[in-house]
Structure formats: structure tokens, C-alpha cells
Design a protein around this motif. Structure first.
Motif, PDB file in Angstrom:
ATOM      1  N   GLN A  58     -24.554 -32.419 -91.906  1.00 23.17           N
ATOM      2  CA  GLN A  58     -25.554 -32.727 -92.532  1.00 23.17           C
ATOM      3  C   GLN A  58     -25.762 -32.487 -94.213  1.00 23.17           C
ATOM      4  O   GLN A  58     -26.099 -32.609 -94.897  1.00 23.17           O
ATOM      5  CB  GLN A  58     -27.229 -32.371 -91.951  1.00 23.17           C
ATOM      6  N   THR A  78     -34.303 -29.754 -99.945  1.00 22.87           N
ATOM      7  CA  THR A  78     -34.587 -28.583 -98.755  1.00 22.87           C
ATOM      8  C   THR A  78     -33.920 -29.577 -97.688  1.00 22.87           C
ATOM      9  O   THR A  78     -34.098 -30.585 -97.744  1.00 22.87           O
ATOM     10  CB  THR A  78     -35.901 -29.163 -98.813  1.00 22.87           C
ATOM     11  N   VAL A  79     -33.810 -28.551 -96.560  1.00 23.83           N
ATOM     12  CA  VAL A  79     -33.476 -29.786 -95.188  1.00 23.83           C
ATOM     13  C   VAL A  79     -34.121 -29.054 -94.050  1.00 23.83           C
ATOM     14  O   VAL A  79     -33.885 -27.934 -94.045  1.00 23.83           O
ATOM     15  CB  VAL A  79     -31.491 -29.120 -95.293  1.00 23.83           C
ATOM     16  N   ASP A  80     -34.002 -29.534 -93.337  1.00 25.80           N
ATOM     17  CA  ASP A  80     -34.796 -28.807 -91.709  1.00 25.80           C
ATOM     18  C   ASP A  80     -33.419 -28.503 -90.975  1.00 25.80           C
ATOM     19  O   ASP A  80     -33.230 -28.867 -90.730  1.00 25.80           O
ATOM     20  CB  ASP A  80     -35.345 -30.385 -91.883  1.00 25.80           C
ATOM     21  N   ALA A  81     -33.548 -27.336 -91.160  1.00 24.27           N
ATOM     22  CA  ALA A  81     -32.438 -26.874 -89.864  1.00 24.27           C
ATOM     23  C   ALA A  81     -32.887 -26.368 -88.518  1.00 24.27           C
ATOM     24  O   ALA A  81     -32.216 -25.846 -87.983  1.00 24.27           O
ATOM     25  CB  ALA A  81     -31.625 -25.649 -90.953  1.00 24.27           C
ATOM     26  N   ARG A  82     -34.531 -26.429 -88.543  1.00 30.95           N
ATOM     27  CA  ARG A  82     -35.191 -26.037 -87.099  1.00 30.95           C
ATOM     28  C   ARG A  82     -34.694 -26.974 -85.777  1.00 30.95           C
ATOM     29  O   ARG A  82     -34.624 -28.041 -85.944  1.00 30.95           O
ATOM     30  CB  ARG A  82     -36.874 -25.916 -87.816  1.00 30.95           C
ATOM     31  N   ARG A 136     -36.863 -25.078 -92.758  1.00 30.55           N
ATOM     32  CA  ARG A 136     -36.301 -25.269 -93.745  1.00 30.55           C
ATOM     33  C   ARG A 136     -35.305 -24.033 -94.985  1.00 30.55           C
ATOM     34  O   ARG A 136     -35.705 -22.960 -94.803  1.00 30.55           O
ATOM     35  CB  ARG A 136     -37.098 -25.428 -94.658  1.00 30.55           C
ATOM     36  N   ILE A 137     -34.688 -24.771 -95.310  1.00 28.35           N
ATOM     37  CA  ILE A 137     -33.663 -24.016 -96.882  1.00 28.35           C
ATOM     38  C   ILE A 137     -33.255 -25.191 -97.081  1.00 28.35           C
ATOM     39  O   ILE A 137     -33.815 -25.959 -97.035  1.00 28.35           O
ATOM     40  CB  ILE A 137     -32.431 -23.768 -95.805  1.00 28.35           C
ATOM     41  N   SER A 138     -33.367 -24.627 -98.589  1.00 29.01           N
ATOM     42  CA  SER A 138     -32.991 -25.477 -99.701  1.00 29.01           C
ATOM     43  C   SER A 138     -31.842 -24.821-100.460  1.00 29.01           C
ATOM     44  O   SER A 138     -31.095 -23.356-100.589  1.00 29.01           O
ATOM     45  CB  SER A 138     -34.104 -25.046-100.654  1.00 29.01           C
ATOM     46  N   VAL A 167     -33.920 -18.850 -92.936  1.00 28.41           N
ATOM     47  CA  VAL A 167     -34.162 -20.021 -92.905  1.00 28.41           C
ATOM     48  C   VAL A 167     -35.873 -19.851 -93.002  1.00 28.41           C
ATOM     49  O   VAL A 167     -36.483 -18.241 -92.915  1.00 28.41           O
ATOM     50  CB  VAL A 167     -34.381 -20.977 -91.701  1.00 28.41           C
ATOM     51  N   ASP A 168     -36.766 -20.653 -94.382  1.00 30.71           N
ATOM     52  CA  ASP A 168     -38.028 -20.040 -93.537  1.00 30.71           C
ATOM     53  C   ASP A 168     -38.862 -20.257 -92.625  1.00 30.71           C
ATOM     54  O   ASP A 168     -38.393 -20.919 -91.289  1.00 30.71           O
ATOM     55  CB  ASP A 168     -38.629 -21.196 -95.676  1.00 30.71           C
ATOM     56  N   LEU A 189     -26.140 -28.359 -88.537  1.00 32.40           N
ATOM     57  CA  LEU A 189     -26.683 -28.599 -90.143  1.00 32.40           C
ATOM     58  C   LEU A 189     -25.839 -28.469 -91.121  1.00 32.40           C
ATOM     59  O   LEU A 189     -25.539 -29.151 -92.051  1.00 32.40           O
ATOM     60  CB  LEU A 189     -26.796 -26.959 -90.218  1.00 32.40           C
TER      61      LEU A 189
END
Length: 236
Positions: free
Chosen positions: A104, A90-94, A82-84, A77-78, A101
């Protein structure tokens, strides 16, 4: 001459032990009669209580899309949480659980690219779910939080208390519903079984020994030592 004296002292000690009153149950203590030791825990006792593990920045996760190996991967995770992924973007995983997740990602794939997608997400390693242990411990620092983390275990993770640590001055700082809270605990009382070892959660801050947070409790402590229960307060 010394041997008879030693034998006499031993006999006196044994006689004294034999004359002790048996420990009886009280309102605060239940004595288990005829027990030879602590009983073994059952299976339920060995299962950690369920606490949600949330994904955060720089965590490493594994994503498996059933029957679509090209989409299955392990990634970090950045810093923004987020992850891509191909086909997903791009997905917000936080702040999401692994199950949230996965749902989603399934929703993003469903209909357009993959028929009836089945996605599994696993948290491989977490650097975001940590507790800060500071003050009079051997190795202050950040330590990962697990479902079984408690105050005693967090202090043990920091290699234990330092030589002159004040075991009656341990503060846990926590944010609950946006409000900062503090609890003052006495490790000696916990070790004696006077009250439960409190659970520790991600983002908690544990301060052992004298600190500004500890001094907030000085008026209370002068009236009521932290023996039977911790002191909890909201911070302004």
C-alpha cells in the motif's frame, strides 16, 4: 537379615519386569520397534506453521524505503490502527500483514514521488496479537501470541496451573466468521498424548476451571468425558 530381604524384593521386581508382555501396535497406537528413544526432529519439524501476523493498534513497526533514508523510520501504530508518513499521508494499517502494508505504501509513492519504490515493513513488537488466559492459573492476564502458541504453552506463559486447577475443564473461546465458538479441552489428556495440543490464535480467550462457558458443556460431559477428543460448540 534386612539385606537378603531387600535383595529378594529386587529380584522379584526384576523378574516381574522381565515377564511383562511387550507393547504391541493397535488401531490407535503404533509402536516403533527397537527404539532407544524419541528420534531427532528434522529441519521441517523445527519450522513453525505459517500463520499470518496482522498489524494492530499500538504495535511498533519498522518501515524501510530502499534508497530513500528520509522516509525510512520506526513508528507506533496509533490507537485507531493508523500510521502517518511524509508524502504518503495517513494509512490504515489495522488488520494488514506487513507485506500488505508495504504494498500500500509502494502504491502511494509510485509515480508521484519515488520511481519504482521498494518498501519493506517489519513488525518490531506487537501488543495487539494477544491471548487472554484466565481462571485457575498462577498469573492470569494477556500474553503475546506467536506462530508456535498452543494451549499448553499459553498456560505455561501464565506460570502454569494453580494448585487445585481442574485440568479437565479448560475452555477456549474464539470468534470464527463472526460467530462465537467454544471448545472444551482436557489438559491431562493432551499431556498423555491422547489428542493434539490445539493451536492458539490472537484474541482467543482461555478459561481454566469452572466458568459459565464450562457449564454450557455439562450435559455433554456427563455422557462423554473429554478424553479422546475435545468438544466444540457454537455459542448462542
Amino acid at each position: 537379615m534386612r539385606k537378603p530381604v531387600i535383595a529378594f524384593v529386587i529380584l522379584l521386581c526384576l523378574a516381574g519386569c522381565g515377564g511383562r508382555e511387550p507393547l504391541r501396535s493397535t488401531s490407535d497406537l503404533t509402536v516403533v520397534p527397537d527404539s532407544a528413544g524419541l528420534p531427532s526432529p528434522n529441519r521441517q519439524d523445527l519450522i513453525a506453521s505459517d500463520r499470518q501476523s496482522l498489524i494492530g493498534p499500538l504495535d511498533t513497526i519498522g518501515i524501510d524505503v530502499f534508497n530513500v533514508p528520509d522516509l525510512s523510520r520506526e513508528m507506533q501504530v496509533d490507537a485507531g490502527g493508523r500510521i502517518s508518513m511524509p508524502l504518503v499521508g495517513t494509512v490504515d494499517a489495522r488488520g494488514k500483514t506487513a507485506e500488505e502494508l508495504a504494498k500500500q505504501i509502494e502504491d502511494a509513492l509510485r509515480g508521484r514521488y519515488v520511481r519504482n519504490p521498494e518498501v519493506t515493513v517489519n513488525i518490531k513488537s506487537s501488543v495487539s496479537q494477544v491471548v487472554t488466559v484466565d481462571g485457575q492459573v498462577v498469573e492470569p492476564g494477556l500474553y503475546p501470541v506467536t506462530n508456535q502458541m498452543t494451549l499448553i504453552r499459553a498456560v505455561a506463559s501464565a506460570k502454569g496451573l494453580s494448585e487445585f486447577a481442574r485440568v479437565d475443564d479448560v475452555v477456549i473461546l474464539r470468534t470464527v466468521n463472526g460467530r462465537r465458538m467454544a471448545g472444551l479441552y482436557n489438559i491431562a489428556s493432551i499431556r498423555q498424548g491422547l489428542y493434539a495440543d490445539p493451536a492458539i490464535y490472537a484474541n482467543d480467550v482461555i478459561v481454566v476451571g469452572d466458568s459459565p462457558q464450562r457449564r454450557l458443556f455439562r450435559d455433554f460431559v456427563s455422557l462423554s468425558p473429554i478424553l479422546a477428543a475435545p468438544l466444540i460448540a457454537f455459542l448462542q
